[in-house]
Design a protein around this motif. Structure first.
Motif, PDB file in Angstrom:
ATOM      1  N   VAL A  74       0.849  -1.198   0.000  1.00 31.24           N
ATOM      2  CA  VAL A  74       0.000   0.000   0.000  1.00 31.24           C
ATOM      3  C   VAL A  74       0.881   1.244   0.000  1.00 31.24           C
ATOM      4  N   ILE A  75       0.597   2.153  -0.918  1.00 22.62           N
ATOM      5  CA  ILE A  75       1.267   3.456  -0.885  1.00 22.62           C
ATOM      6  C   ILE A  75       0.398   4.396  -0.053  1.00 22.62           C
ATOM      7  N   ALA A  76       0.963   4.882   1.064  1.00 19.38           N
ATOM      8  CA  ALA A  76       0.256   5.836   1.929  1.00 19.38           C
ATOM      9  C   ALA A  76       1.139   7.087   2.045  1.00 19.38           C
ATOM     10  N   PHE A  77       0.740   8.050   2.885  1.00 20.40           N
ATOM     11  CA  PHE A  77       1.440   9.338   2.895  1.00 20.40           C
ATOM     12  C   PHE A  77       1.866   9.777   4.295  1.00 20.40           C
ATOM     13  N   ASN A  78       2.930  10.541   4.326  1.00 18.60           N
ATOM     14  CA  ASN A  78       3.446  11.068   5.592  1.00 18.60           C
ATOM     15  C   ASN A  78       2.356  11.824   6.337  1.00 18.60           C
ATOM     16  N   LYS A  79       2.310  11.620   7.644  1.00 18.91           N
ATOM     17  CA  LYS A  79       1.354  12.257   8.559  1.00 18.91           C
ATOM     18  C   LYS A  79      -0.094  11.772   8.385  1.00 18.91           C
ATOM     19  N   ALA A  80      -0.273  10.677   7.629  1.00 18.80           N
ATOM     20  CA  ALA A  80      -1.629  10.141   7.427  1.00 18.80           C
ATOM     21  C   ALA A  80      -2.174   9.545   8.718  1.00 18.80           C
ATOM     22  N   PHE A  81      -3.483   9.615   8.879  1.00 22.61           N
ATOM     23  CA  PHE A  81      -4.165   8.884   9.955  1.00 22.61           C
ATOM     24  C   PHE A  81      -5.348   8.129   9.357  1.00 22.61           C
ATOM     25  N   ILE A 132       4.217   1.785   2.350  1.00 22.50           N
ATOM     26  CA  ILE A 132       5.280   2.722   1.980  1.00 22.50           C
ATOM     27  C   ILE A 132       4.696   4.114   2.185  1.00 22.50           C
ATOM     28  N   PHE A 133       5.431   4.991   2.883  1.00 25.10           N
ATOM     29  CA  PHE A 133       4.926   6.349   3.104  1.00 25.10           C
ATOM     30  C   PHE A 133       5.691   7.340   2.237  1.00 25.10           C
ATOM     31  N   LEU A 134       4.955   8.137   1.470  1.00 25.78           N
ATOM     32  CA  LEU A 134       5.566   9.150   0.606  1.00 25.78           C
ATOM     33  C   LEU A 134       5.160  10.535   1.091  1.00 25.78           C
ATOM     34  N   GLU A 135       5.933  11.541   0.704  1.00 27.03           N
ATOM     35  CA  GLU A 135       5.550  12.929   1.024  1.00 27.03           C
ATOM     36  C   GLU A 135       4.351  13.298   0.133  1.00 27.03           C
ATOM     37  N   ILE A 136       3.400  14.050   0.691  1.00 25.89           N
ATOM     38  CA  ILE A 136       2.241  14.434  -0.118  1.00 25.89           C
ATOM     39  C   ILE A 136       2.704  15.340  -1.256  1.00 25.89           C
ATOM     40  N   ASN A 137       2.072  15.182  -2.404  1.00 25.37           N
ATOM     41  CA  ASN A 137       2.337  16.008  -3.594  1.00 25.37           C
ATOM     42  C   ASN A 137       3.711  15.788  -4.218  1.00 25.37           C
ATOM     43  N   ASP A 138       4.429  14.744  -3.803  1.00 28.42           N
ATOM     44  CA  ASP A 138       5.725  14.434  -4.431  1.00 28.42           C
ATOM     45  C   ASP A 138       5.476  13.456  -5.590  1.00 28.42           C
ATOM     46  N   LEU A 139       5.208  14.032  -6.742  1.00 27.29           N
ATOM     47  CA  LEU A 139       4.795  13.234  -7.894  1.00 27.29           C
ATOM     48  C   LEU A 139       5.904  12.309  -8.380  1.00 27.29           C
ATOM     49  N   GLU A 140       7.146  12.794  -8.358  1.00 26.06           N
ATOM     50  CA  GLU A 140       8.260  11.966  -8.849  1.00 26.06           C
ATOM     51  C   GLU A 140       8.396  10.694  -8.004  1.00 26.06           C
ATOM     52  N   ALA A 141       8.377  10.855  -6.679  1.00 28.56           N
ATOM     53  CA  ALA A 141       8.481   9.698  -5.786  1.00 28.56           C
ATOM     54  C   ALA A 141       7.309   8.749  -6.011  1.00 28.56           C
ATOM     55  N   PHE A 142       6.135   9.336  -6.217  1.00 28.79           N
ATOM     56  CA  PHE A 142       4.938   8.519  -6.428  1.00 28.79           C
ATOM     57  C   PHE A 142       5.050   7.693  -7.712  1.00 28.79           C
ATOM     58  N   LYS A 143       5.473   8.365  -8.780  1.00 30.32           N
ATOM     59  CA  LYS A 143       5.615   7.677 -10.075  1.00 30.32           C
ATOM     60  C   LYS A 143       6.590   6.518  -9.965  1.00 30.32           C
ATOM     61  N   GLN A 144       7.688   6.777  -9.263  1.00 28.52           N
ATOM     62  CA  GLN A 144       8.721   5.764  -9.121  1.00 28.52           C
ATOM     63  C   GLN A 144       8.186   4.543  -8.356  1.00 28.52           C
ATOM     64  N   GLU A 145       7.447   4.818  -7.287  1.00 31.55           N
ATOM     65  CA  GLU A 145       6.949   3.731  -6.445  1.00 31.55           C
ATOM     66  C   GLU A 145       5.893   2.900  -7.169  1.00 31.55           C
ATOM     67  N   ILE A 146       4.959   3.586  -7.804  1.00 32.03           N
ATOM     68  CA  ILE A 146       3.837   2.843  -8.407  1.00 32.03           C
ATOM     69  C   ILE A 146       4.286   2.070  -9.648  1.00 32.03           C
ATOM     70  N   SER A 147       5.347   2.543 -10.311  1.00 36.02           N
ATOM     71  CA  SER A 147       5.777   1.859 -11.543  1.00 36.02           C
ATOM     72  C   SER A 147       6.522   0.555 -11.248  1.00 36.02           C
ATOM     73  N   LYS A 148       6.782   0.280  -9.960  1.00 33.56           N
ATOM     74  CA  LYS A 148       7.421  -0.997  -9.617  1.00 33.56           C
ATOM     75  C   LYS A 148       6.496  -2.185  -9.865  1.00 33.56           C
ATOM     76  N   GLY A 149       5.184  -1.889  -9.958  1.00 36.71           N
ATOM     77  CA  GLY A 149       4.248  -2.947 -10.369  1.00 36.71           C
ATOM     78  C   GLY A 149       3.759  -3.872  -9.266  1.00 36.71           C
ATOM     79  N   ASP A 150       4.196  -3.627  -8.027  1.00 38.72           N
ATOM     80  CA  ASP A 150       3.792  -4.539  -6.945  1.00 38.72           C
ATOM     81  C   ASP A 150       2.765  -3.906  -6.000  1.00 38.72           C
ATOM     82  N   THR A 151       2.150  -2.784  -6.414  1.00 41.37           N
ATOM     83  CA  THR A 151       1.248  -2.056  -5.514  1.00 41.37           C
ATOM     84  C   THR A 151      -0.184  -2.580  -5.591  1.00 41.37           C
ATOM     85  N   CYS A 152      -0.758  -2.786  -4.413  1.00 35.22           N
ATOM     86  CA  CYS A 152      -2.159  -3.191  -4.295  1.00 35.22           C
ATOM     87  C   CYS A 152      -3.058  -1.954  -4.316  1.00 35.22           C
TER      88      CYS A 152
END
Ligand SMILES: *Cc1c(COP(=O)(O)O)cnc(C)c1O
Length: 380
Positions: A116-123, A150-170
């Motif tokens: 799961v891709i989630a975000f910093n400071k999420a509740f 995996i926690f990413l910074e909000i609005n960090d599109l580059e990090a998001f693209k990199q993570e989701i393109s790994k192909g293992d995200t639910c």
């Protein structure tokens, strides 16, 4: 037996509540700009809400989910009509954390994956899976830590693209507007990219609208400001106006399989009556428009407060960031001005989450109260 002492308590004991006020055992009346943690959507003690629940209780309050209960379909239809998600499907449960658990579970059934891709400071709630996607060390025990999140910074599109393109995200899980994290907003363009990348990579897009939904931001769901449609939406806080009821809302792509989800209390007759009454009142009193109109007016004024660093939010979900911890300021708003507001995990952020029934006069009252305490006291 003693109560397990998990909350720092305000010195307030509400004994009655009406409209946008709570009345306490000290004989004083307080303006409610906290809504009991964003829960009170239609105001306190609404007569239609009370009579609908009372009538239902007189007929039948509870029977298990093994029998017909047309009140569920009535609630789902009304929720679909008001939110614009007519073709989605509603699973009913009792709390926000459960709605998240069921969302994650359905995403995992659907994709056969677990990251799961989630975000910093999420509740997202306090059960084991919900905490595994929550970013706050204070809430999390070793058993809640999972390798799946995996926690990413909000609005960090580059990090998001990199993570989701790994192909293992639910699933990608985010709040329509981050609430407890300090009223932090996702950019519309970021949400639009998340939506299209989820579609491209066959990832389930879950939007947690437990705090930001139900009209609070001036749209039924906060994500609707960005013109996106997630695959799963979770709702809870404002849904029952204090009656415990929550929901996991699933796109038509999810097929129900008997046994996968379930709940003893979820969707009981009394909960359905409460939740349907809330929607009827939101519609009848045009509370979504009210949230937009009063929220926007208040937003502009708040920027003129002394010492304010940033005003964030939409509609009646507002965070005020100051260059000092707001604990004392909040206490003085209570003691001196008789206004109750909320805190956030960021100690410098004051959260405003009034009932959606708030009036112009009450908005002005809040603003004057803030001005008074900020000019009369020195905070550092
Ligand atoms: C409050 C909250 C939850 C958890 O809801 P509970 O009913 O306390 O389990 C989950 N997500 C968000 C965004 C919330 O604000």
């Amino acid at each position: 037996m003693n109560i397990f002492d998990v909350y720092p308590l305000l010195d307030l004991e509400p004994v009655k509540a009406e409209g946008n006020y709570i009345f306490c055992s000290n004989g004083k009346k307080y303006l409610d700009f906290y809504g009991g943690h964003a829960v009170i959507s239609i105001g306190h003690s609404n007569p239609h809400y009370i009579s609908k629940i009372s009538e239902q209780l007189n007929n039948i309050g509870f029977y298990s989910n093994s029998v017909q209960n047309p009140l569920q379909a009535e609630l789902a239809q009304k929720l679909g009509a008001l939110s614009g998600y007519e073709d989605y499907q509603l699973f009913l449960c009792n709390s926000g954390a459960e709605a998240i658990e069921n969302a994650l579970k359905m995403a995992s059934f659907h994709t056969g994956k677990s990251k799961v891709i989630a975000f910093n400071k999420a509740f997202h709630g306090r059960t084991t899976s919900a905490l595994s996607v929550t970013d706050n060390d204070k809430y999390t025990a070793p058993i809640n830590e999972s390798n799946n999140a995996i926690f990413l910074e909000i609005n960090d599109l580059e990090a998001f693209k990199q993570e989701i393109s790994k192909g293992d995200t639910c699933a990608v899980l985010l709040e329509g507007i981050q609430g407890i994290g300090g009223i932090r907003l996702f950019e519309d363009s970021f949400l639009q990219e998340v939506e299209s990348l989820c579609e491209k990579h066959n990832v389930v897009f879950i939007c947690d609208e437990i705090q930001s939904g139900y009209g609070r931001t001036g749209a039924f769901f906060a994500h609707q400001h960005a013109g996106i449609t997630p695959d799963i939406i979770t709702v809870a806080k404002g849904m029952g106006n204090g009656f415990p009821v929550a929901g996991t809302i699933l796109s038509p792509n999810f097929e129900a399989v008997h046994g996968q989800l379930g709940s003893t209390f979820g969707g009981n007759q009394l909960a359905c009556a409460a939740a349907t009454a809330v929607l009827e009142i939101i519609e009848e009193e045009q509370l979504i428009d009210n949230a937009a109109i009063h929220g926007n007016a208040l937003f502009k004024k708040l920027n003129t407060l002394p010492r304010i660093m940033e005003v964030r939010g939409k509609g009646l979900m507002i965070g005020l960031e100051f260059p000092f911890p707001i604990k004392e300021l909040r206490q003085q708003l209570i003691n001196q001005e008789q206004v109750v507001t909320g805190v956030a995990s960021n100690p410098n952020v004051l959260r405003l989450l009034p009932p959606l029934t708030i009036t112009k006069a009450e908005i002005d009252h809040l603003f004057t109260a803030l001005q008074n305490v900020l000019t009369q006291h020195v905070y550092q």
